[in-house]
Design a protein around this motif. Structure first.
Motif, PDB file in Angstrom:
ATOM      1  N   UNK A 143       0.799  -1.227   0.000  1.00 14.64           N
ATOM      2  CA  UNK A 143       0.000   0.000   0.000  1.00 14.64           C
ATOM      3  C   UNK A 143       0.836   1.284   0.000  1.00 14.64           C
ATOM      4  N   UNK A 144       2.161   1.135   0.016  1.00 16.67           N
ATOM      5  CA  UNK A 144       3.084   2.273  -0.001  1.00 16.67           C
ATOM      6  C   UNK A 144       2.914   3.191   1.209  1.00 16.67           C
ATOM      7  N   UNK A 145       2.485   2.633   2.321  1.00 20.62           N
ATOM      8  CA  UNK A 145       2.325   3.431   3.539  1.00 20.62           C
ATOM      9  C   UNK A 145       3.667   3.604   4.234  1.00 20.62           C
ATOM     10  N   UNK A 146       3.958   4.829   4.648  1.00 20.93           N
ATOM     11  CA  UNK A 146       5.167   5.117   5.419  1.00 20.93           C
ATOM     12  C   UNK A 146       4.848   5.014   6.909  1.00 20.93           C
ATOM     13  N   UNK A 147       5.874   4.918   7.759  1.00 22.30           N
ATOM     14  CA  UNK A 147       5.627   4.920   9.205  1.00 22.30           C
ATOM     15  C   UNK A 147       4.886   6.176   9.664  1.00 22.30           C
ATOM     16  N   UNK A 148       5.196   7.326   9.061  1.00 25.21           N
ATOM     17  CA  UNK A 148       4.529   8.561   9.454  1.00 25.21           C
ATOM     18  C   UNK A 148       3.041   8.502   9.137  1.00 25.21           C
ATOM     19  N   UNK A 149       2.697   8.004   7.963  1.00 24.67           N
ATOM     20  CA  UNK A 149       1.282   7.865   7.613  1.00 24.67           C
ATOM     21  C   UNK A 149       0.564   6.975   8.617  1.00 24.67           C
ATOM     22  N   UNK A 150       1.209   5.840   8.924  1.00 25.43           N
ATOM     23  CA  UNK A 150       0.560   4.876   9.819  1.00 25.43           C
ATOM     24  C   UNK A 150       0.427   5.433  11.232  1.00 25.43           C
ATOM     25  N   UNK A 151       1.459   6.097  11.710  1.00 24.47           N
ATOM     26  CA  UNK A 151       1.410   6.669  13.058  1.00 24.47           C
ATOM     27  C   UNK A 151       0.367   7.770  13.154  1.00 24.47           C
ATOM     28  N   UNK A 152       0.271   8.590  12.092  1.00 28.74           N
ATOM     29  CA  UNK A 152      -0.731   9.660  12.084  1.00 28.74           C
ATOM     30  C   UNK A 152      -2.137   9.074  12.102  1.00 28.74           C
ATOM     31  N   UNK A 153      -2.339   8.013  11.319  1.00 31.21           N
ATOM     32  CA  UNK A 153      -3.651   7.354  11.274  1.00 31.21           C
ATOM     33  C   UNK A 153      -4.024   6.789  12.649  1.00 31.21           C
ATOM     34  N   UNK A 183      -3.851  11.173   6.256  1.00 34.19           N
ATOM     35  CA  UNK A 183      -3.984  10.135   7.287  1.00 34.19           C
ATOM     36  C   UNK A 183      -4.139  10.752   8.667  1.00 34.19           C
ATOM     37  N   UNK A 184      -3.525  11.913   8.879  1.00 37.19           N
ATOM     38  CA  UNK A 184      -3.705  12.613  10.151  1.00 37.19           C
ATOM     39  C   UNK A 184      -5.146  13.085  10.296  1.00 37.19           C
ATOM     40  N   UNK A 185      -5.751  13.462   9.173  1.00 36.77           N
ATOM     41  CA  UNK A 185      -7.158  13.881   9.214  1.00 36.77           C
ATOM     42  C   UNK A 185      -8.066  12.690   9.530  1.00 36.77           C
ATOM     43  N   UNK A 186      -7.695  11.515   9.043  1.00 34.21           N
ATOM     44  CA  UNK A 186      -8.457  10.309   9.378  1.00 34.21           C
ATOM     45  C   UNK A 186      -8.409  10.089  10.892  1.00 34.21           C
ATOM     46  N   UNK A 187      -7.221  10.242  11.475  1.00 35.94           N
ATOM     47  CA  UNK A 187      -7.082  10.100  12.922  1.00 35.94           C
ATOM     48  C   UNK A 187      -7.768  11.207  13.700  1.00 35.94           C
ATOM     49  N   UNK A 188      -7.880  12.396  13.079  1.00 37.22           N
ATOM     50  CA  UNK A 188      -8.592  13.544  13.644  1.00 37.22           C
ATOM     51  C   UNK A 188      -8.006  14.018  14.975  1.00 37.22           C
ATOM     52  N   UNK A 189      -6.672  13.935  15.092  1.00 40.04           N
ATOM     53  CA  UNK A 189      -6.004  14.497  16.263  1.00 40.04           C
ATOM     54  C   UNK A 189      -5.444  15.858  15.852  1.00 40.04           C
ATOM     55  N   UNK A 206      -3.818  16.846  -3.763  1.00 38.80           N
ATOM     56  CA  UNK A 206      -4.980  16.063  -4.201  1.00 38.80           C
ATOM     57  C   UNK A 206      -4.589  14.607  -4.415  1.00 38.80           C
ATOM     58  N   UNK A 207      -5.455  13.700  -3.987  1.00 39.84           N
ATOM     59  CA  UNK A 207      -5.164  12.278  -4.145  1.00 39.84           C
ATOM     60  C   UNK A 207      -5.586  11.785  -5.531  1.00 39.84           C
ATOM     61  N   UNK A 208      -5.620  10.493  -5.729  1.00 38.59           N
ATOM     62  CA  UNK A 208      -5.898   9.922  -7.038  1.00 38.59           C
ATOM     63  C   UNK A 208      -7.280  10.308  -7.557  1.00 38.59           C
ATOM     64  N   UNK A 209      -8.201  10.598  -6.656  1.00 39.13           N
ATOM     65  CA  UNK A 209      -9.550  11.010  -7.060  1.00 39.13           C
ATOM     66  C   UNK A 209      -9.707  12.523  -7.144  1.00 39.13           C
ATOM     67  N   UNK A 210      -8.618  13.248  -6.889  1.00 41.87           N
ATOM     68  CA  UNK A 210      -8.659  14.699  -6.968  1.00 41.87           C
ATOM     69  C   UNK A 210      -9.078  15.377  -5.687  1.00 41.87           C
ATOM     70  N   UNK A 211      -9.277  14.616  -4.615  1.00 40.66           N
ATOM     71  CA  UNK A 211      -9.750  15.189  -3.353  1.00 40.66           C
ATOM     72  C   UNK A 211      -8.596  15.627  -2.470  1.00 40.66           C
ATOM     73  N   UNK A 212      -8.801  16.713  -1.734  1.00 37.85           N
ATOM     74  CA  UNK A 212      -7.801  17.251  -0.812  1.00 37.85           C
ATOM     75  C   UNK A 212      -8.123  16.829   0.620  1.00 37.85           C
ATOM     76  N   UNK A 213      -7.179  16.980   1.545  1.00 37.01           N
ATOM     77  CA  UNK A 213      -7.474  16.675   2.949  1.00 37.01           C
ATOM     78  C   UNK A 213      -8.674  17.460   3.486  1.00 37.01           C
ATOM     79  N   UNK A 214      -8.825  18.712   3.045  1.00 40.66           N
ATOM     80  CA  UNK A 214      -9.962  19.513   3.503  1.00 40.66           C
ATOM     81  C   UNK A 214     -11.274  18.882   3.056  1.00 40.66           C
TER      82      UNK A 214
END
Length: 274
Positions: A143-153, A183-189, A206-214
């Motif tokens: 999934x190409x997840x980095x440790x930072x992505x996972x920790x933020x999630x 991923x930090x927004x998913x965690x919502x901290x 923007x991600x693959x679907x063109x959506x931003x974190x906001x």
């Protein structure tokens, strides 16, 4: 009457790599096409389909893709009905193509440069989630997840802080083209969101679907993350298919926050123009 073939991503690569000079057709919307497409692809919709059918030799191989592999089949039927002899619809569409390309181009996990002197807690976190010792910027191949992505999630605040201090990249993208801020927004901290923003994250990536974190925070009702993004200046006017983050608000709280941010931005603009 000739028929079309549904093919896999790997088969599509084979066709593109052959000496057949296929016509590659992208039937997604213009905005998605502009954000990314297969090299030399021609964007086709109902406004120019007839012209392409008339101007292209019937013996030209035609490879058609859409978002996920559904709409491309309707266009493939049109080419087959027009008696094209080699017509292919790519299963999985551009989304799966992009994921496959990202995986192919990612730095293998064993080649990620290790960082020395990490805390026992961070090394334990890396090991638990399949990363090598010192692999601050390693990625998992699936999934190409980095440790930072996972920790933020996971809302692992001390781990996020140490990763950033150790040089974790905030601009790395997973196979959905989401970055650590998403991923930090998913965690919502809110503190983690602030830390990643302060480290230089692109607020409007923007991600693959063109959506931003906001957009994600608004649509998922992640009010705390949304507040931090707005405070940092995330773009409220950015749109995907004519819809902005305000249009995607799933809760009244999120909607009111964005309306107030728009009001304040408008007032500030007016004051600056006086």
């Amino acid at each position: 009457m000739a028929s079309y073939r549904r093919i896999s991503i790997d088969e599509a690569r084979g066709i593109l790599g052959a000496d057949t000079s296929p016509l590659v057709i992208d039937v997604r919307d213009p905005a998605s096409f502009e954000k990314g497409h297969i090299e030399k692809a021609l964007r086709v919709d109902l406004t120019n389909l007839e012209g392409v059918l008339k101007e292209t030799p019937k013996t030209t191989p035609v490879l058609i893709y859409c978002y996920h592999g559904n709409s491309s089949q309707a266009y493939a039927k049109a080419f087959s009905a027009a008696e094209f002899t080699d017509v292919y619809s790519m299963d999985g569409g551009y989304e799966e193509w992009h994921k496959a390309e990202s995986r192919a181009n990612a730095t293998p996990i064993e080649e990620a440069p290790p960082v020395e002197g990490l805390s026992d807690a961070l090394e334990a976190f890396l090991k638990e989630h399949g990363y090598p010792k010192g692999g601050v910027n390693a990625v998992t191949p699936q999934d190409l997840m980095t440790p930072l992505m996972r920790a933020a999630h996971l809302k692992a605040k001390p781990i996020v802080a140490e990763l950033l201090q150790a040089g974790a990249r905030v601009d790395a993208s997973n196979n959905d083209q989401n970055q650590a801020l998403w991923l930090a927004c998913v965690g919502d901290d809110p503190e983690i969101v602030d830390m990643i923003i302060a480290a230089g994250a692109d607020l409007n990536h923007a991600n693959i679907n063109g959506s931003t974190p906001l957009m994600y925070a608004a649509s998922a009702g992640k009010a705390q993350a949304l507040a931090r993004l707005l405070a940092a200046g995330a773009d409220l006017d950015y749109q995907v298919d004519g819809f902005s983050a305000i249009d995607m608000a799933s809760t009244l709280e999120c909607l009111n926050m964005m309306r107030e941010a728009k009001r304040q931005a408008k007032a500030a603009k007016a004051a600056a123009g006086k």
